[in-house]
Design a protein around this motif. Structure first.
Motif, PDB file in Angstrom:
ATOM      1  N   LYS A  15       0.891  -1.158  -0.115  1.00  0.00           N
ATOM      2  CA  LYS A  15      -0.011  -0.045  -0.006  1.00  0.00           C
ATOM      3  C   LYS A  15       0.984   1.195   0.123  1.00  0.00           C
ATOM      4  O   LYS A  15       2.140   1.085  -0.009  1.00  0.00           O
ATOM      5  N   GLY A  16       0.167   2.359   0.063  1.00  0.00           N
ATOM      6  CA  GLY A  16       1.044   3.575  -0.117  1.00  0.00           C
ATOM      7  C   GLY A  16       0.102   4.558   0.474  1.00  0.00           C
ATOM      8  O   GLY A  16      -1.197   4.880  -0.281  1.00  0.00           O
ATOM      9  N   ASP A  17       0.420   5.396   1.441  1.00  0.00           N
ATOM     10  CA  ASP A  17      -0.338   6.693   2.174  1.00  0.00           C
ATOM     11  C   ASP A  17       0.344   7.867   1.708  1.00  0.00           C
ATOM     12  O   ASP A  17       1.688   8.000   2.007  1.00  0.00           O
ATOM     13  N   PHE A  18      -0.414   8.907   1.231  1.00  0.00           N
ATOM     14  CA  PHE A  18       0.208   9.928   1.119  1.00  0.00           C
ATOM     15  C   PHE A  18      -0.447  11.189   1.462  1.00  0.00           C
ATOM     16  O   PHE A  18      -1.988  11.092   1.756  1.00  0.00           O
ATOM     17  N   GLN A  19       0.401  12.277   1.885  1.00  0.00           N
ATOM     18  CA  GLN A  19      -0.346  13.504   2.434  1.00  0.00           C
ATOM     19  C   GLN A  19       0.306  14.600   1.739  1.00  0.00           C
ATOM     20  O   GLN A  19       1.487  14.662   1.740  1.00  0.00           O
ATOM     21  N   THR A  20      -0.279  15.379   0.969  1.00  0.00           N
ATOM     22  CA  THR A  20       0.106  16.466  -0.165  1.00  0.00           C
ATOM     23  C   THR A  20      -0.320  17.774   0.276  1.00  0.00           C
ATOM     24  O   THR A  20      -1.672  18.068   0.494  1.00  0.00           O
ATOM     25  N   VAL A  21       0.392  18.793   0.308  1.00  0.00           N
ATOM     26  CA  VAL A  21      -0.032  20.190   0.546  1.00  0.00           C
ATOM     27  C   VAL A  21       0.521  20.632  -0.953  1.00  0.00           C
ATOM     28  O   VAL A  21       1.798  20.532  -1.075  1.00  0.00           O
ATOM     29  N   ASP A  22      -0.127  21.284  -1.799  1.00  0.00           N
ATOM     30  CA  ASP A  22       0.180  21.974  -2.842  1.00  0.00           C
ATOM     31  C   ASP A  22      -0.630  23.343  -2.992  1.00  0.00           C
ATOM     32  O   ASP A  22      -1.673  23.443  -3.236  1.00  0.00           O
ATOM     33  N   ILE A  23       0.251  24.201  -2.995  1.00  0.00           N
ATOM     34  CA  ILE A  23      -0.272  25.831  -3.204  1.00  0.00           C
ATOM     35  C   ILE A  23       0.356  26.381  -4.613  1.00  0.00           C
ATOM     36  O   ILE A  23       1.541  26.213  -4.543  1.00  0.00           O
ATOM     37  N   GLY A  24      -0.583  27.004  -5.524  1.00  0.00           N
ATOM     38  CA  GLY A  24      -0.179  27.533  -6.507  1.00  0.00           C
ATOM     39  C   GLY A  24      -0.502  28.826  -6.826  1.00  0.00           C
ATOM     40  O   GLY A  24      -1.686  29.184  -6.162  1.00  0.00           O
ATOM     41  N   VAL A  25       0.186  30.002  -7.579  1.00  0.00           N
ATOM     42  CA  VAL A  25      -0.359  31.085  -7.910  1.00  0.00           C
ATOM     43  C   VAL A  25      -0.175  31.225  -9.309  1.00  0.00           C
ATOM     44  O   VAL A  25       0.815  30.921  -9.709  1.00  0.00           O
ATOM     45  N   ASP A  26      -1.031  31.676 -10.217  1.00  0.00           N
ATOM     46  CA  ASP A  26      -0.948  32.165 -11.325  1.00  0.00           C
ATOM     47  C   ASP A  26      -1.119  33.550 -11.537  1.00  0.00           C
ATOM     48  O   ASP A  26      -2.215  34.039 -11.017  1.00  0.00           O
ATOM     49  N   LEU A  27      -0.321  34.279 -12.244  1.00  0.00           N
ATOM     50  CA  LEU A  27      -0.451  35.907 -12.596  1.00  0.00           C
ATOM     51  C   LEU A  27      -0.334  36.047 -13.803  1.00  0.00           C
ATOM     52  O   LEU A  27       0.808  36.133 -14.361  1.00  0.00           O
ATOM     53  N   GLY A  28      -1.215  36.813 -14.514  1.00  0.00           N
ATOM     54  CA  GLY A  28      -1.077  37.284 -15.735  1.00  0.00           C
ATOM     55  C   GLY A  28      -1.124  38.917 -15.783  1.00  0.00           C
ATOM     56  O   GLY A  28      -1.862  39.496 -15.162  1.00  0.00           O
ATOM     57  N   MET A  29      -0.139  39.476 -16.564  1.00  0.00           N
ATOM     58  CA  MET A  29      -0.147  41.002 -16.617  1.00  0.00           C
ATOM     59  C   MET A  29       0.038  41.376 -18.161  1.00  0.00           C
ATOM     60  O   MET A  29       0.422  40.593 -18.794  1.00  0.00           O
ATOM     61  N   LEU A  30      -0.244  42.725 -18.144  1.00  0.00           N
ATOM     62  CA  LEU A  30      -0.079  43.518 -19.556  1.00  0.00           C
ATOM     63  C   LEU A  30      -0.705  42.487 -20.489  1.00  0.00           C
ATOM     64  O   LEU A  30      -0.499  41.981 -21.666  1.00  0.00           O
ATOM     65  N   GLU A  31      -2.339  42.295 -20.333  1.00  0.00           N
ATOM     66  CA  GLU A  31      -3.158  41.237 -21.140  1.00  0.00           C
ATOM     67  C   GLU A  31      -2.634  39.965 -21.379  1.00  0.00           C
ATOM     68  O   GLU A  31      -2.376  39.520 -22.427  1.00  0.00           O
TER      69      GLU A  31
END
Length: 195
Positions: A15-31
């Motif tokens: 078996k395999g147990d996983f605990q994950t934290v994943d934080i992301g930011v996307d930022l678009g500028m000047l169209e």
């Protein structure tokens, strides 16, 4: 004659147990001519299967050993559209900083190979450590050989000078260690596209 036989041991507790934290930011500028992406992840695993050598008398090649581990890292991407008229030019850049660690109490995989460039896993270190001798240089003269611990009477000038890690005056398998990992500090890429 065709035959079929298993080559790995079957483990019903796999078996395999996983605990994950994943934080992301996307930022678009000047169209969206400049687009930034940043991502952080932290993943912990328990009961992770890992292949290990088992005695040949079993009739199998590999068995499973369980390990707990941790992976974390940052990943960044920058996409730019530099020219958008008749001639178009875009640039994509990405870089990632990834780390992993075998946690204490998870055993550790002793190296089982006989060559100096095999791989081993140890608690509190990154996975995939190279396991072998630390090379100090090359012997140039017989005087250098006579003044240094040796592991073989066949040592001659132009032979590799290995470090006596345990300090016993003899170069042997007890002097092998895990000095480095094959995991890179960072991985990056840059692409320019013209169309």
């Amino acid at each position: 004659m065709t035959g079929l036989a298993p080559n790995n041991l079957i483990n019903p507790d796999l078996k395999g147990d996983f605990q994950t934290v994943d934080i992301g930011v996307d930022l678009g500028m000047l169209e969206d001519r400049i687009y930034l992406v940043a991502d952080y992840y932290d993943k912990e695993t328990d009961d992770l299967p890992l292949n290990v050598n088992v005695p040949r008398i079993t009739g199998y090649r590999l068995g499973n050993q369980y390990r707990e581990g941790k992976k974390l890292g940052w990943e960044f991407t920058v996409n730019t559209r530099n020219l958008v008229g008749g001639f178009k030019w875009s640039t994509d850049f990405n870089i990632s900083f990834n780390r992993n660690q075998v946690r204490p109490g998870s055993g550790g995989r002793p190296p089982s190979c006989k060559v100096p460039d095999c791989v081993a896993h140890y608690a509190n270190r990154s996975r995939w450590h190279f396991y072998g001798y630390i090379v100090e240089g090359v012997f140039n003269t017989q005087e250098e050989i006579n003044a240094h611990p040796r592991g073989s009477h066949l040592t001659r000038p132009a032979t590799i000078n290995s470090s006596d890690v345990n300090g016993d005056g003899i170069i042997n398998s007890q002097d092998r260690t895990a000095p480095a990992t094959r995991i890179r500090i960072s991985i990056y890429g840059l692409t320019n596209t013209f169309f």
